[in-house]
Enzyme design. Structure first.
Site, PDB file in Angstrom:
ATOM      1  N   ASP A  72       0.836  -1.196   0.000  1.00  0.00           N
ATOM      2  CA  ASP A  72       0.000   0.000   0.000  1.00  0.00           C
ATOM      3  C   ASP A  72       0.873   1.250   0.000  1.00  0.00           C
ATOM      4  OD1 ASP A  72      -2.622   1.526   0.841  1.00  0.00           O
ATOM      5  OD2 ASP A  72      -1.140   2.035   2.360  1.00  0.00           O
ATOM      6  N   ASN A 139      -6.692  -6.262  -1.835  1.00  0.00           N
ATOM      7  CA  ASN A 139      -5.656  -6.415  -0.822  1.00  0.00           C
ATOM      8  C   ASN A 139      -4.507  -7.279  -1.330  1.00  0.00           C
ATOM      9  OD1 ASN A 139      -7.343  -4.944   0.773  1.00  0.00           O
ATOM     10  ND2 ASN A 139      -7.947  -6.635   2.108  1.00  0.00           N
ATOM     11  N   GLU A 142      -2.269  -5.181  -3.476  1.00  0.00           N
ATOM     12  CA  GLU A 142      -1.327  -4.392  -2.672  1.00  0.00           C
ATOM     13  C   GLU A 142      -0.195  -5.279  -2.162  1.00  0.00           C
ATOM     14  OE1 GLU A 142      -3.818  -0.725  -0.748  1.00  0.00           O
ATOM     15  OE2 GLU A 142      -3.989  -2.646   0.273  1.00  0.00           O
TER      16      GLU A 142
END
Lengths: 249, 249
Positions: A72, A139, A142
């Site tokens: 991230d 997710n 990332e």
């Protein structure tokens, strides 16, 4: 009894493992555009916490959540630089807003599906669809950026983000058109109705030296909706968005 | 009339400019530990928006705000990696919280002063102390990280952050001790008082696919304080911090 030429059972086990590993390595190479070195990192990137949670909370660092944290941050830096260079005359607020439109959960989920990450993510089958419908794939994307960063360095992670995600799939122009449109949409609507729009802003210090802003939209001095944010602009945007929803515009 | 050997006035002007430039270049080299290439980037990093705002809003991209946006992202990535490697068994929430303790405004202001950035920042003299007392120096530090990134690349920016900021000045252990202590402090206090602590959590979707959480601390089922955040943990932390303040603990 083993016949001549027949492989040892243990050998077969390793061969199967290597075969799987080779297929996974190949899949990663296709997605990221280069051969991975440390394949374990990529396995980790695609291991959802539901898989390891069965093994108790102590095993949780063996899921992709930590890599997601790292990825991230790396993604944020790469997109920041991309926008910084692309818009040399735009101010910080514009860049911040536009970046959040690119790296938000919804956008990342979409990108993850476009490059086929859903086929690589390891989930607890018991969780099934419920988990998958949330932000699992975004997710994992990332986490993948985090894995590339650790495995191949910043430049490779940057190249992956720019050439495999942003350039093929992000339409910056159309993002700009939807960005910051809530406030102007609200003003235009109010003008047509012959009403006035005003924002009531308050700021409150939060832990860590951060300010939290709260903006209330006043339509002819009547409060309609409130938004919070870490900048005045963000708070006003959210308030305008909620006001539009509340007013049914 | 010019005497022989006397430099031309224009030449003197350039010489003075070059002399200033050399001194600035030397100052930057001292701070970042290597010779800058594109000095203009560093000038920009130390130009507060109050200086250019006199020239109207169109000149605002000539202040350090854009570089601050970029540097903030790069700093976030470097600190994320640092913590990721330093704490291989800690979960994402721990890393996020600890990073925010390192890169918050207060901490960055302190770091900026420690490496002497206050002497380099260009402010509108009319703003004077008021502006300086806020986050001017911390913002200039972020902008400096952005300038190093553009001028020398990610590796150099990373090295600067690690060797000139984190390792000499950040005491991670003591940060951990103060981190996440609000919740446990509140629970300990409540236990001594024979009271119960409960958190009431609500989540609300925000624009950009982000969830905003609100946590209310209930002391014997009576609401005491509320905190907001982009994670449940953050919201509870803030609520606990405010509850401690409200209860005078």
């Amino acid at each position: 009894m083993l016949r001549p030429g027949q492989p040892l059972p243990l050998f077969g086990f390793f061969r199967r493992l290597l075969g799987q590993d080779r297929a996974f390595r190949q899949a990663i190479a296709t997605v990221i555009g280069r051969t991975p070195d440390n394949v374990r990192l990529y396995h980790l990137a695609f291991t959802h916490s539901s898989v390891v949670r069965q093994q108790g909370d102590t095993a949780r660092h063996q899921s992709n959540e930590r890599l997601e944290f790292l990825g991230d941050a790396v993604l944020g830096a790469v997109v920041a630089e991309y926008l910084f260079r692309k818009f040399p005359y735009e101010q910080e607020g514009f860049l911040t807003e536009l970046r959040s439109r690119i790296v938000n959960r919804e956008s990342l989920n979409g990108l993850a599906l476009k490059i086929g990450l859903d086929k690589l993510v390891q989930l607890d089958p018991a969780q099934g669809r419920a988990a998958r419908s949330r932000s699992v794939n975004g997710n994992a994307l990332e986490a993948l950026v985090g894995a590339i960063y650790l495995d191949q360095g910043y430049k490779a992670a940057r190249k992956f983000v720019l050439t495999r995600l942003i350039k093929p799939f992000i339409d910056v122009k159309s993002l700009i058109e939807t960005t910051a449109n809530f406030k102007s949409k609200l003003i235009e609507w109010a003008q047509r109705q012959g009403k006035t729009i005003r924002y009531d802003l308050t700021g409150q210090p939060r832990s860590g030296g951060v300010m939290e802003f709260s903006a209330t939209v006043l339509l002819d001095d009547e409060p309609v909706a409130t938004g919070m944010g870490l900048s005045k602009k963000q708070a006003e945007q959210l308030a305008a968005e909620r006001a539009l929803a509340a007013l049914g515009v």
